[in-house]
Design a protein around this motif. Structure first.
Motif, PDB file in Angstrom:
ATOM      1  N   VAL A 127     -49.146  32.677  26.444  1.00 54.27           N
ATOM      2  CA  VAL A 127     -48.837  31.727  25.377  1.00 54.27           C
ATOM      3  C   VAL A 127     -50.494  31.233  25.116  1.00 54.27           C
ATOM      4  O   VAL A 127     -50.711  31.143  23.809  1.00 54.27           O
TER       5      VAL A 127
ATOM      6  N   LEU B 217     -52.378  31.160  21.205  1.00 53.12           N
ATOM      7  CA  LEU B 217     -52.875  29.961  20.851  1.00 53.12           C
ATOM      8  C   LEU B 217     -54.314  30.184  20.641  1.00 53.12           C
ATOM      9  O   LEU B 217     -54.893  29.646  19.530  1.00 53.12           O
TER      10      LEU B 217
ATOM     11  N   ASP C  86     -54.613  32.101  17.200  1.00 56.91           N
ATOM     12  CA  ASP C  86     -54.518  31.408  16.064  1.00 56.91           C
ATOM     13  C   ASP C  86     -55.557  30.328  15.945  1.00 56.91           C
ATOM     14  O   ASP C  86     -55.621  29.874  14.648  1.00 56.91           O
TER      15      ASP C  86
ATOM     16  N   TYR D 245     -45.668  28.522  10.876  1.00 53.62           N
ATOM     17  CA  TYR D 245     -46.338  27.141  11.086  1.00 53.62           C
ATOM     18  C   TYR D 245     -45.887  26.405   9.690  1.00 53.62           C
ATOM     19  O   TYR D 245     -46.160  25.071   9.537  1.00 53.62           O
TER      20      TYR D 245
ATOM     21  N   HIS E  79     -43.947  25.799  16.574  1.00 54.36           N
ATOM     22  CA  HIS E  79     -45.352  26.249  16.554  1.00 54.36           C
ATOM     23  C   HIS E  79     -46.015  25.224  15.481  1.00 54.36           C
ATOM     24  O   HIS E  79     -45.768  25.167  14.461  1.00 54.36           O
TER      25      HIS E  79
ATOM     26  N   LEU F 169     -44.109  21.007  24.732  1.00 50.90           N
ATOM     27  CA  LEU F 169     -45.166  21.875  23.972  1.00 50.90           C
ATOM     28  C   LEU F 169     -46.337  22.148  25.319  1.00 50.90           C
ATOM     29  O   LEU F 169     -46.593  21.340  25.942  1.00 50.90           O
TER      30      LEU F 169
ATOM     31  N   GLU G  80     -47.251  25.067  21.221  1.00 48.53           N
ATOM     32  CA  GLU G  80     -45.936  26.171  21.119  1.00 48.53           C
ATOM     33  C   GLU G  80     -44.924  25.643  21.867  1.00 48.53           C
ATOM     34  O   GLU G  80     -45.297  25.159  23.116  1.00 48.53           O
ATOM     35  N   ASP G  81     -43.834  25.489  21.422  1.00 46.86           N
ATOM     36  CA  ASP G  81     -42.385  24.941  22.196  1.00 46.86           C
ATOM     37  C   ASP G  81     -42.321  26.157  23.395  1.00 46.86           C
ATOM     38  O   ASP G  81     -42.197  27.028  23.184  1.00 46.86           O
TER      39      ASP G  81
END
Length: 452
Positions: free
Chosen positions: A39, A43, A46, A73, A80, A124, A144-145
């Motif tokens: 994850v 991230l 992003d 988003y 997110h 998160l 992110e969840d």
């Protein structure tokens, strides 16, 4: 816990629980780390895209250029989120809606990852990095969840725990089977000990695992030593009897001299007879082998026949019937000489008092049980009480039941058995019940007290 199997099982169970527990923790930790790293890599991607899209004014106000930003988003509470903080302004993703992320700014070049509470109780995973761009510090926070991921990890942990428990039970069963197989030599040795006590075996099998072979060797050594000592004792007793026979004969001849007075001759004869009786009694007691393993075990089927042939020659008018209550022909764990001495005296007394018939019942299912009945006159109640009294000189109290019954009582006491006298309900004569327990290996070193 005195059981070897129990001790090994408990230690094995503790070891398996420790191993599978540590394995479960290690796998769970690894899954968490792998998932978070995956994850975080997304991230970071992003965050790099957001950094490239940021435009800063000379005052440090951050603005996003017209670039393609993932639609996720823009969906409220999608799980997110991003937050861009410049020197004088900040930009939050539309997915945060009216929520805010309370983030402390970092200095340029710093980075951190952590977990925080998000909108609608979401968990998160947050990546925060600080960059230097156009002489201004820019903090980019991407989150992110992890709720769905955590639920999947929890499901995996439960399934893995169940699978580990299943494997642990299977391994425990296999190990228990292995332990039982490994302890079979001990069970075999235990059976040999039982056979040894019952007289069906003369020595222990030494073809056993190395751990118990010294024990089997020591048992065989003790058996050989015991048999040698018993043989030596009986030989010494025979030599002693032969050596004392001559002095007693001399005294007997001396008592017949004519120059002795009648009173002196009677006194001397009485003392010689007393010495002879005590010598016979002590010699017979010293010859007792006692309970325990014996290479010369008693075989009722075989040994009683020889005894009966002798008695039939002495008492040809008496019919002696033997009834075996079991069909076993194996020897029992009692010394043959002791049993012939005891049963010979009991049967001799029965034949001596019987009119026409003596009946014997033998049972070896639980030790040795012998019931002897005759059709003689029997005994009165007072005489029966005297027969069962410990310490009474039967040879003086009851005519005909002399030293033999006294020796029998000492043999039975030596084997920790029971000798019971009563009245026969069928033959109307004396009833004698002899019971000797099996596998009694208590300390027999103290010789029973003799009746003087």
């Amino acid at each position: 816990m005195n059981s070897l199997r129990g001790r090994l099982s408990v230690r094995l169970l503790v070891s398996l629980i420790a191993v599978f527990g540590l394995q479960w923790l290690a796998v769970s930790y690894s899954i968490h780390q792998v998932t978070e790293n995956y994850v975080i890599s997304r991230l970071e991607h992003d965050a790099d895209g957001l950094l490239a899209a940021i435009a800063l004014s000379p005052e440090g106000k951050a603005e996003l250029a017209n670039v393609a930003i993932s639609s996720i988003y823009h969906v409220p509470y999608s799980g997110h989120y991003y937050l861009i903080t410049g020197t004088t302004s900040s930009i939050a993703s539309r997915s945060l809606w009216d929520q805010e992320l309370q983030i402390e700014p970092l200095s340029a070049g710093e980075r951190r990852r952590f977990r925080a509470a998000g909108p609608e109780s979401q968990i998160l995973l947050v990546l925060q990095q600080a960059y230097k761009k156009q002489d201004h510090t820019v903090n980019i926070v991407v989150a992110e969840d992890m709720s769905a991921v955590e639920a999947d990890i929890h499901t995996f942990q439960m399934r893995y725990a169940g699978l580990s428990l299943l494997f642990m039970v299977l391994l425990m069963g296999l190990q228990m089977f292995g332990i039982r197989k490994a302890l079979l030599p001990l069970q075999h040795s235990r059976g040999q000990v039982d056979a040894l006590l019952q007289g069906r075996l003369e020595r222990m099998d030494e073809n056993v695992p190395d751990e118990i072979r010294p024990l089997m060797q020591e048992i065989n050594h003790l058996l050989a030593l015991s048999n040698r000592r018993l043989a030596h004792s009986r030989t010494a007793i025979g030599n002693l009897a032969h050596a004392l026979k001559t002095p007693l004969t001399v005294l007997r001849q001396f008592s017949t001299q004519e120059d002795l007075s009648a009173d002196s001759r009677a006194l001397l004869d009485n003392q010689i007879d007393s010495m002879q009786r005590m010598l016979d009694r002590e010699l017979k007691l010293a010859r007792l082998a006692g309970s325990g393993p014996s290479n010369n075990g008693f075989k009722p089927e075989e040994d009683l026949q020889g005894l009966l042939e002798v008695l039939k020659r002495i008492y040809p008018h008496i019919e002696i019937q033997i009834e075996h209550l079991d069909e076993s022909e194996s020897r029992v764990a009692f010394d043959r000489e002791d049993m012939l001495e005891c049963l010979g005296n009991l049967l001799d007394n029965a034949c001596k008092w019987a009119k026409l018939q003596v009946r014997v019942q033998v049972d070896t299912t639980q030790g040795l049980s012998v019931l002897i009945e005759d059709d003689g006159p029997g005994c009165s109640e007072d005489a029966l009480k005297q027969l069962g009294t410990r310490g009474l000189r039967l040879d003086e109290s009851v005519t005909g039941h002399g030293l033999g019954l006294s020796i029998c009582r000492d043999i039975v006491s030596h084997y920790q058995g029971r000798l019971e006298f009563g009245q026969s309900t069928e033959l109307k004569g004396l009833r004698v019940l002899l019971e000797l327990p099996l596998n009694r290996i208590d300390d027999q070193s103290n010789r029973p007290s003799t009746d003087r």
